[in-house]
Scaffold this motif. Structure first.
Motif, short mmCIF file in Angstrom:
data_model
loop_
_atom_site.label_atom_id
_atom_site.label_comp_id
_atom_site.label_asym_id
_atom_site.label_seq_id
_atom_site.Cartn_x
_atom_site.Cartn_y
_atom_site.Cartn_z
N GLU A 14 44.44 61.33 35.84
CA GLU A 14 43.24 61.01 35.05
C GLU A 14 42.10 62.02 35.28
OE1 GLU A 14 42.79 58.41 38.81
OE2 GLU A 14 44.44 59.05 37.51
N LEU A 15 42.25 62.92 36.25
CA LEU A 15 41.22 63.94 36.46
C LEU A 15 41.45 65.21 35.62
CD1 LEU A 15 40.52 63.75 40.32
CD2 LEU A 15 39.38 62.56 38.44
N ILE A 16 42.56 65.24 34.89
CA ILE A 16 42.82 66.38 33.99
C ILE A 16 42.02 66.16 32.71
CG2 ILE A 16 44.55 67.65 32.68
CD1 ILE A 16 46.62 66.72 34.80
N ALA A 17 41.02 67.02 32.48
CA ALA A 17 40.14 66.86 31.31
C ALA A 17 40.93 67.04 30.03
CB ALA A 17 39.00 67.87 31.40
N GLN A 18 40.86 66.05 29.14
CA GLN A 18 41.62 66.10 27.89
C GLN A 18 40.81 66.67 26.73
OE1 GLN A 18 44.92 65.54 27.34
NE2 GLN A 18 45.02 65.41 29.56
N GLU A 19 39.49 66.62 26.85
CA GLU A 19 38.68 67.25 25.81
C GLU A 19 37.40 67.82 26.41
OE1 GLU A 19 38.18 62.85 25.63
OE2 GLU A 19 39.35 63.77 24.05
N PRO A 20 36.78 68.76 25.70
CA PRO A 20 35.56 69.35 26.25
C PRO A 20 34.40 68.36 26.21
CG PRO A 20 36.03 70.22 24.05
CD PRO A 20 37.17 69.33 24.41
N LEU A 21 33.42 68.55 27.07
CA LEU A 21 32.19 67.75 27.01
C LEU A 21 31.43 68.09 25.73
CD1 LEU A 21 30.74 68.10 30.63
CD2 LEU A 21 32.06 66.21 29.70
N ASN A 22 30.53 67.18 25.31
CA ASN A 22 29.74 67.45 24.10
C ASN A 22 28.89 68.70 24.25
OD1 ASN A 22 30.74 65.31 22.71
ND2 ASN A 22 29.16 63.88 23.39
N GLU A 23 28.34 68.89 25.46
CA GLU A 23 27.53 70.09 25.70
C GLU A 23 28.20 70.94 26.75
OE1 GLU A 23 23.18 69.41 25.98
OE2 GLU A 23 23.69 67.31 25.62
N ARG A 24 28.47 72.20 26.39
CA ARG A 24 29.23 73.11 27.25
C ARG A 24 28.66 73.21 28.66
NH1 ARG A 24 32.51 77.29 24.53
NH2 ARG A 24 32.45 76.96 22.29
N ASP A 25 27.33 73.36 28.76
CA ASP A 25 26.74 73.68 30.06
C ASP A 25 26.37 72.45 30.89
OD1 ASP A 25 24.63 72.85 28.53
OD2 ASP A 25 23.40 74.64 28.83
N LYS A 26 26.85 71.26 30.44
CA LYS A 26 26.56 70.03 31.19
C LYS A 26 27.68 69.68 32.18
CE LYS A 26 22.75 67.67 29.64
NZ LYS A 26 22.77 66.74 28.52
N SER A 27 28.72 70.53 32.24
CA SER A 27 29.79 70.24 33.20
C SER A 27 29.26 70.38 34.62
CB SER A 27 30.98 71.17 32.97
OG SER A 27 30.53 72.49 32.88
N ARG A 28 30.00 69.85 35.58
CA ARG A 28 29.56 69.93 36.97
C ARG A 28 29.91 71.31 37.54
NH1 ARG A 28 32.25 64.69 39.43
NH2 ARG A 28 30.98 65.09 41.28
N LEU A 29 29.18 71.66 38.60
CA LEU A 29 29.37 72.96 39.23
C LEU A 29 29.39 72.76 40.74
CD1 LEU A 29 29.42 76.12 38.90
CD2 LEU A 29 26.93 76.04 39.20
N MET A 30 30.49 73.18 41.34
CA MET A 30 30.58 73.16 42.80
C MET A 30 30.22 74.55 43.31
SD MET A 30 33.91 72.49 45.24
CE MET A 30 34.07 70.72 45.01
N ILE A 31 29.31 74.61 44.29
CA ILE A 31 28.91 75.90 44.87
C ILE A 31 29.59 76.03 46.23
CG2 ILE A 31 26.96 77.38 45.49
CD1 ILE A 31 26.68 76.34 42.65
N ILE A 32 30.31 77.12 46.42
CA ILE A 32 31.01 77.34 47.68
C ILE A 32 30.47 78.62 48.33
CG2 ILE A 32 33.26 77.76 48.76
CD1 ILE A 32 34.53 76.30 46.39
N ASP A 33 29.94 78.47 49.54
CA ASP A 33 29.43 79.61 50.29
C ASP A 33 30.53 80.12 51.20
OD1 ASP A 33 28.19 81.24 52.27
OD2 ASP A 33 26.24 80.38 51.70
N ARG A 34 31.01 81.34 50.92
CA ARG A 34 32.14 81.87 51.70
C ARG A 34 31.78 82.10 53.16
NH1 ARG A 34 34.24 87.19 49.29
NH2 ARG A 34 32.09 87.50 48.62
N LYS A 35 30.53 82.47 53.42
CA LYS A 35 30.13 82.79 54.80
C LYS A 35 30.01 81.53 55.66
CE LYS A 35 27.93 87.27 54.07
NZ LYS A 35 27.69 87.30 52.61
N SER A 36 29.27 80.53 55.13
CA SER A 36 29.00 79.34 55.94
C SER A 36 30.06 78.25 55.76
CB SER A 36 27.64 78.75 55.58
OG SER A 36 27.68 78.22 54.25
N GLY A 37 30.84 78.35 54.65
CA GLY A 37 31.81 77.30 54.34
C GLY A 37 31.18 76.06 53.73
N GLU A 38 29.88 76.14 53.44
CA GLU A 38 29.15 74.98 52.90
C GLU A 38 29.52 74.75 51.43
OE1 GLU A 38 24.59 73.29 52.42
OE2 GLU A 38 24.90 75.42 52.80
N ILE A 39 29.68 73.47 51.06
CA ILE A 39 29.99 73.09 49.68
C ILE A 39 28.86 72.21 49.16
CG2 ILE A 39 31.57 71.72 48.23
CD1 ILE A 39 33.85 72.59 50.14
#
Length: 342
Positions: A14-39
């Motif tokens: 159920e986590l496989i997105a079947q259709e795009p969101l209404n607004e392209r830029d409203k999707s979520r964004l995970m930020i990963i810091d390679r140096k600190s490992g912080e998410i």
């Protein structure tokens, strides 16, 4: 030896997105810091807060062609599906076919009401077929009428608006799949990014079979990528090199932009205008020559794409990030959410 199963994670369907969101830029964004490992967690339109003046975003401007065709075999009426992968010359293509058993050399197929016909003239080394088309007029126009968007097999819903499987900056026809990390950008967001002093450069990589072909060998170093066509022109090479020389970051939007840059870059991280075919396969142990950041979607378990991302950020950090994404109910794959690895 690194094995395919090292890149497995459990993904609820159920986590496989079947259709795009209404607004392209409203999707979520995970930020990963390679140096600190912080998410950390954000919304895609706030990507601008993580970019700095002088950075360069490298976008793949390839445009998806309606590459899926349904044909009827002339002598038996059997149906077959063709996906156009690679243009050999004007009328001959490498294709992926289903069911392959019915599509033998010498057989011919008709599409639509006969506006397009083809003859099977050879086999490819990946189990596909080489076909030669016959038609009146311009091939692209015929394809526009008869072809369908080649959505990945895990998307079961019908796409209402074909443009949602194209980036807003798509320009050069030729892909069999979208460079999906770019689907989150709107024209307004790109404009705001430019106004902040971030440079935009374009490469072209026509996405083919290589990008989503499963790894069928246990030892990943034995996997062979399918070749894909790339191009970088003089103007965009100059933008990339100026950024590198000024000590600012080169940030690839998508694994296709990343693979193109890493194919072209020399040991100093500089690029020249060039075009050709790449089968570069990036997996942990690879030493990056040019890349400083990567914007990408969440990929299939055991895919070459999760291997590339693991090469860039470290396998343990990425597998942890994917576990976090599942726990936090991020949306996966082509129409899913994004991550920015900095």
């Amino acid at each position: 030896m690194m094995k395919v199963k090292d890149f497995y994670f459990d993904l609820p369907e159920e986590l496989i997105a079947q259709e795009p969101l209404n607004e392209r830029d409203k999707s979520r964004l995970m930020i990963i810091d390679r140096k600190s490992g912080e998410i950390t967690h954000s919304i895609f339109r706030d990507i601008i807060d993580y970019l700095e003046a002088g950075d360069c975003l490298v976008l793949n401007n390839s445009r998806v062609i309606p590459a899926r065709l349904f044909g009827v075999k002339d002598d038996t009426g059997a149906r077959a599906e063709f996906v156009l992968l690679k243009r050999i010359d004007k009328d001959r293509w490498e294709t992926l076919v289903k069911p392959g058993k019915k599509v033998k050399i010498g057989s011919s197929f008709t599409f639509g009401n006969g506006e397009l016909r083809c003859k099977i003239i050879g086999n490819t080394d990946f189990g596909g077929r080489i076909v030669e088309f016959e038609y009146e007029g311009i091939f692209e126009n015929v394809l526009d009428v008869l072809g369908e968007m080649p959505l990945p097999p895990y998307i079961k819903s019908k796409l209402e608006d074909k443009e949602r499987y194209q980036t807003v900056y798509s320009k050069v026809q030729g892909s069999a799949a979208a460079p999906t990390a770019g689907l989150h950008f709107t024209e307004e967001l790109l404009e705001r990014i430019k106004q902040k002093g971030v440079k935009i450069a374009f490469v072209t990589l026509h996405v083919g079979l290589g990008t989503f072909r499963p790894v069928k060998v246990e030892n990943i170093s034995e996997h062979k990528m399918h070749e894909e066509f790339y191009n970088l022109d003089e103007e965009n090479a100059k933008i990339i090199n100026e950024t590198k020389k000024s000590g600012k970051r080169i940030i690839a939007v998508g694994t296709t932009s990343c693979r193109t840059l890493e194919t072209i870059a020399d040991e100093d991280g500089l690029v020249k205008p060039m075009s050709g075919w790449t089968d570069i396969f990036i997996y942990p142990g690879y030493r990056f020559k040019i890349l400083d950041g990567l914007i990408t979607n969440f990929h299939l378990p055991e895919s070459t794409l999760i291997m590339l991302v693991s090469a860039f950020a470290g396998k343990d950090l990425i597998m942890n990030a994917y576990e976090t994404a599942v726990k936090e109910r991020y949306r996966f794959f082509s129409f899913g959410d994004a991550m920015f690895i900095k």
